[in-house]
Motif scaffolding. Structure first.
Motif, short mmCIF file in Angstrom:
data_model
loop_
_atom_site.label_atom_id
_atom_site.label_comp_id
_atom_site.label_asym_id
_atom_site.label_seq_id
_atom_site.Cartn_x
_atom_site.Cartn_y
_atom_site.Cartn_z
N ARG A 136 0.83 -1.20 0.00
CA ARG A 136 0.00 0.00 0.00
C ARG A 136 0.87 1.26 0.00
NH1 ARG A 136 -4.15 -1.26 3.88
NH2 ARG A 136 -5.46 -1.82 2.10
N LEU A 137 1.94 1.28 0.81
CA LEU A 137 2.81 2.45 0.87
C LEU A 137 3.54 2.67 -0.44
CD1 LEU A 137 4.20 2.20 4.51
CD2 LEU A 137 2.68 3.97 3.59
N LEU A 138 3.85 1.61 -1.14
CA LEU A 138 4.46 1.76 -2.46
C LEU A 138 3.53 2.52 -3.41
CD1 LEU A 138 6.04 -1.79 -2.87
CD2 LEU A 138 7.31 0.36 -2.99
N ARG A 139 2.23 2.40 -3.17
CA ARG A 139 1.25 3.08 -4.02
C ARG A 139 0.91 4.49 -3.53
NH1 ARG A 139 -0.95 -2.31 -4.17
NH2 ARG A 139 -2.30 -1.84 -2.38
N ILE A 140 0.78 4.67 -2.20
CA ILE A 140 0.30 5.96 -1.71
C ILE A 140 1.42 6.91 -1.29
CG2 ILE A 140 -1.89 4.94 -1.00
CD1 ILE A 140 -0.97 5.11 1.91
N ALA A 141 2.65 6.39 -1.18
CA ALA A 141 3.80 7.24 -0.85
C ALA A 141 4.97 6.90 -1.76
CB ALA A 141 4.19 7.08 0.62
N PRO A 142 4.75 6.92 -3.08
CA PRO A 142 5.81 6.49 -4.01
C PRO A 142 6.99 7.45 -4.08
CG PRO A 142 3.99 7.47 -5.23
CD PRO A 142 3.55 7.37 -3.80
N HIS A 143 6.84 8.66 -3.54
CA HIS A 143 7.94 9.63 -3.57
C HIS A 143 9.03 9.26 -2.59
CE1 HIS A 143 5.14 10.75 -0.52
NE2 HIS A 143 5.62 11.95 -0.25
N TYR A 144 8.70 8.50 -1.53
CA TYR A 144 9.68 8.12 -0.53
C TYR A 144 9.86 6.61 -0.40
CZ TYR A 144 9.23 12.98 1.10
OH TYR A 144 9.21 14.34 1.19
N VAL A 145 8.83 5.84 -0.68
CA VAL A 145 8.88 4.39 -0.52
C VAL A 145 9.13 3.74 -1.88
CG1 VAL A 145 7.65 2.34 0.30
CG2 VAL A 145 7.34 4.53 1.47
N LYS A 146 10.23 3.03 -1.99
CA LYS A 146 10.66 2.46 -3.26
C LYS A 146 10.89 0.95 -3.14
CE LYS A 146 11.28 6.75 -4.84
NZ LYS A 146 10.42 7.35 -5.89
N PRO A 147 10.67 0.19 -4.21
CA PRO A 147 10.98 -1.25 -4.17
C PRO A 147 12.45 -1.48 -3.85
CG PRO A 147 9.69 -0.71 -6.13
CD PRO A 147 10.11 0.60 -5.52
N LEU A 148 12.73 -2.51 -3.05
CA LEU A 148 14.10 -2.82 -2.65
C LEU A 148 14.39 -4.29 -2.93
CD1 LEU A 148 16.75 -1.99 -1.20
CD2 LEU A 148 15.65 -2.68 0.96
N GLN A 149 15.24 -4.53 -3.92
CA GLN A 149 15.66 -5.90 -4.22
C GLN A 149 16.57 -6.39 -3.10
OE1 GLN A 149 17.96 -6.37 -7.83
NE2 GLN A 149 17.30 -8.49 -8.09
N THR A 150 16.24 -7.54 -2.55
CA THR A 150 16.93 -8.05 -1.37
C THR A 150 17.46 -9.45 -1.64
OG1 THR A 150 15.46 -6.77 0.06
CG2 THR A 150 16.65 -8.60 1.08
N THR A 151 18.72 -9.67 -1.31
CA THR A 151 19.36 -10.97 -1.55
C THR A 151 19.87 -11.56 -0.24
OG1 THR A 151 19.97 -10.53 -3.85
CG2 THR A 151 21.29 -12.15 -2.67
N ILE A 152 19.56 -12.83 -0.02
CA ILE A 152 20.04 -13.56 1.15
C ILE A 152 21.13 -14.53 0.71
CG2 ILE A 152 19.41 -15.09 3.06
CD1 ILE A 152 16.49 -14.24 2.65
N PRO A 153 22.38 -14.37 1.16
CA PRO A 153 23.41 -15.38 0.88
C PRO A 153 23.19 -16.59 1.79
CG PRO A 153 24.35 -13.41 1.93
CD PRO A 153 22.89 -13.24 1.92
#
Length: 609
Positions: A97-114
């Motif tokens: 929801r925050l990715l949609r309603i606060a896109p100016h500050y909340v961004k997708p974050l690709q995350t990798t687990i070794p």
């Protein structure tokens, strides 16, 4: 307390409008104490419902735990092991929801687990799930457990459609994507969460939404920072207002002035300080058991490149979940999780820095890190519930609301039970727990409880309501470039427009109108700020101290860009709208240097020899 001159009078020569609005009408239906993201979120929601609401914060907005987070908006995959399925589902929904309603500050974050093993932890994980304790020597979670957890995570995300499903990579492909990872890895798992690069500014956006809703609606919504609760009861010793509710004493931390304020419902959202706030109101509680978390920010091009734009999220040798991820041209490393002593300042220690360097070496063994690459450190106390023998990492990150009816010592968890039948005095609702990701849903829950106490109905949902500068924000990088091009001018190049869009979202249009209304120039000490932008902050964003601009209105301190020249120039510009004389300017510079050194290990140097 605020700065004082030699005569003992406050050096602030101008009364703050935010304080004066509360003093002129010292009453509201609801008083919220605490200006972190959960208090501010509740303020916004109540204002949108037409409730007469006031909020006070003893420091600056987002100065406590809200400003010391890992800058992540995440579903909390590790909470699955604690059995907190409701929290994970709510967190994933709110992340999307925050990715949609606060896109100016909340961004997708690709995350990798070794991942270094296949079946490690399969036997110990059920015991951790059942007991919330580490059984014997920590055993890292292997590919089997991580695959199971990520599959469940994807299941909770199934209705969101905002982020892709997770992917597993074998050793060869993993090292091709991240060649500087430890060569002993067997797999990597990659999934998407989200980050918030400007949590302080997002908090300000939420606050200003509430203030504007109050101005536009039938009621009022007022908020002030640097305003603390002193005690329950007015100056004359009265605890109950003449028309009901309860009266508290508030103190302006910049001038020392004290005044009474009355409310029908008091909401305590002071985080790890909830118990101390309740004690000040004459009803001590033992709800909280906060833990300290620290982070460091590094200027390290090699580590930045090694991350390849991703968060590296993994379990360290002690079982603690830790992270390394790029934020612009810096790298954030965190976090610790140790029981906090509320009598001591929360600061990053030498031992914690050693721990961070060790965890970097765990996944990037050929990357050397030194203390001179640290540009900023920060620490905060998580507002966790009292947890006795439970290990900090297993303490619930969920929240509950404790209700104290007027004139009784009884408390009820889980929400309001209707208007108090005990007569006069305010109902007190105390928030225990809570996390950044779920602030909107938490505020909705808390607002519903307050509305029930007031006998009111909800008028509007915030679930799809854009936050501040997220309204109309471009939905693609091409759209961002078009927006920047459309707002360039002879005096404002693409870099300047891009910086304003990053800082304010689409509210940058309002800022640019202010900049264009008078003569302006960039500061000599940084190209990221101009004279009139500082004036805009002073007039519209409740700047109380010089350090507020460096840490919470901009990211200059976070990125290690504060110099002696910047301190002097910014103080000189702010002095006019804030009414600072020469002595106050000097005191503000000293105060900023002290805060940066004491709490963030920043030594401010001059660029001029």
């Amino acid at each position: 307390m605020g700065t004082k001159d030699s005569s003992g009078h406050s050096a602030f020569s101008r009364q703050r409008a935010s304080v004066q609005s509360l003093r002129r009408r010292p009453r509201a239906q609801v008083l919220i104490i605490g200006g972190g993201i959960n208090g501010v979120g509740t303020f916004r929601d109540l204002a949108l419902q037409g409730v007469d609401v006031a909020l006070v914060e003893r420091g600056d907005y987002c100065q406590g735990a809200s400003g010391a987070s890992s800058h992540m908006i995440h579903g909390g995959i590790r909470y699955l092991e604690n059995g907190e399925f409701r929290l994970v589902q709510e967190s994933v929904v709110e992340r999307n929801r925050l990715l949609r309603i606060a896109p100016h500050y909340v961004k997708p974050l690709q995350t990798t687990i070794p991942i270094f093993s296949t079946f490690s932890g399969v036997l110990s994980a059920p015991l951790r799930f059942l007991t919330h304790k580490q059984q014997g020597k920590p055993k890292e979670r292997g590919a089997f457990l991580i695959k199971l957890g990520l599959s469940m995570y994807d299941f909770f995300s199934r209705d969101g459609g905002t982020v892709p499903r997770h992917q597993f990579r074998g050793r060869k492909r993993a090292l091709a994507e991240l060649p500087r990872l430890h060569p002993g890895i067997k797999y990597t798992a990659t999934y998407f969460d989200a980050s918030v690069h400007n949590p302080e500014r997002l908090t300000l956006d939420v606050l200003q939404d509430g203030e504007k809703a109050g101005t536009a609606g039938p009621s009022d919504a007022r908020a002030s920072n640097y305003l603390s609760l002193v005690s329950m009861g007015g100056a004359a010793g009265t605890r109950t207002g003449s028309t009901g509710g309860s009266t508290v004493q508030l103190r302006d931390e910049l001038t020392g002035e004290v005044f009474d304020f009355t409310a029908d419902v008091i909401v305590n959202t002071t985080g790890a300080w909830v118990d101390l706030t309740n004690e000040a109101m004459g009803a001590a509680s033992m709800f909280m058991g906060g833990t300290k978390g620290s982070h460091v920010v590094l200027d390290h091009p090699g580590l930045l490149e090694a991350c390849n734009g991703r968060e590296i999220f993994f379990e360290h040798t002690d079982g603690r979940i830790v992270l390394i991820y790029p934020m612009g041209d810096r790298v954030l490393v965190g976090t610790t999780d140790v029981d906090a002593d509320m009598a001591e300042d929360a600061v990053c220690t030498d031992a914690e820095i050693d721990y961070f360097f060790d965890l970097i070496g765990h996944v990037f063994p050929d990357i050397a890190v030194s203390r001179d690459q640290i540009v900023y450190t920060f620490s905060g106390v998580r507002p966790l519930p009292k947890h006795d023998a439970t290990q900090p990492g297993f303490v619930s990150r969920d929240y509950r609301i404790e209700r104290r009816p007027s004139r009784t010592g009884r408390s009820e968890a889980g929400g309001g039970q209707g208007a108090d039948a005990g007569g006069s005095g305010a109902v007190v609702l105390s928030l225990v727990g809570g996390k950044w990701t779920t602030f909107r849903a938490l505020a909705e829950h808390l607002t519903n409880d307050v509305l029930r106490e007031l006998g009111l109905e909800r008028k509007i949902s915030t679930a799809k309501l854009a936050i501040g500068g997220g309204a109309g924000f471009p939905d693609s990088q091409a759209g961002v470039q078009r927006w920047i091009k459309a707002h360039m001018s002879a005096d404002r190049d693409a870099d300047r427009v891009s910086g304003l869009l990053t800082r304010y979202g689409t509210r940058a249009e309002e800022v640019m109108d202010f900049l264009d209304a008078g003569p302006d120039r960039l500061l000599h000490s940084t190209r990221e700020l101009s004279v009139r932008e500082l004036e805009f902050m002073a007039r519209n964003e409740q700047v109380g101290h010089l350090v507020d601009v460096l840490i919470r209105r901009t990211s200059l301190a976070f990125r290690g860009l504060v110099t002696g020249e910047l301190l002097n120039e910014a103080a000189e510009v702010l002095a006019v709208p804030l009414g600072w004389d020469a002595a106050t300017r000097a005191a503000e510079i000293d105060h900023a240097q002290e805060v940066l050194e004491r709490f963030h290990r920043v030594q401010v140097h001059s660029l001029v020899a």
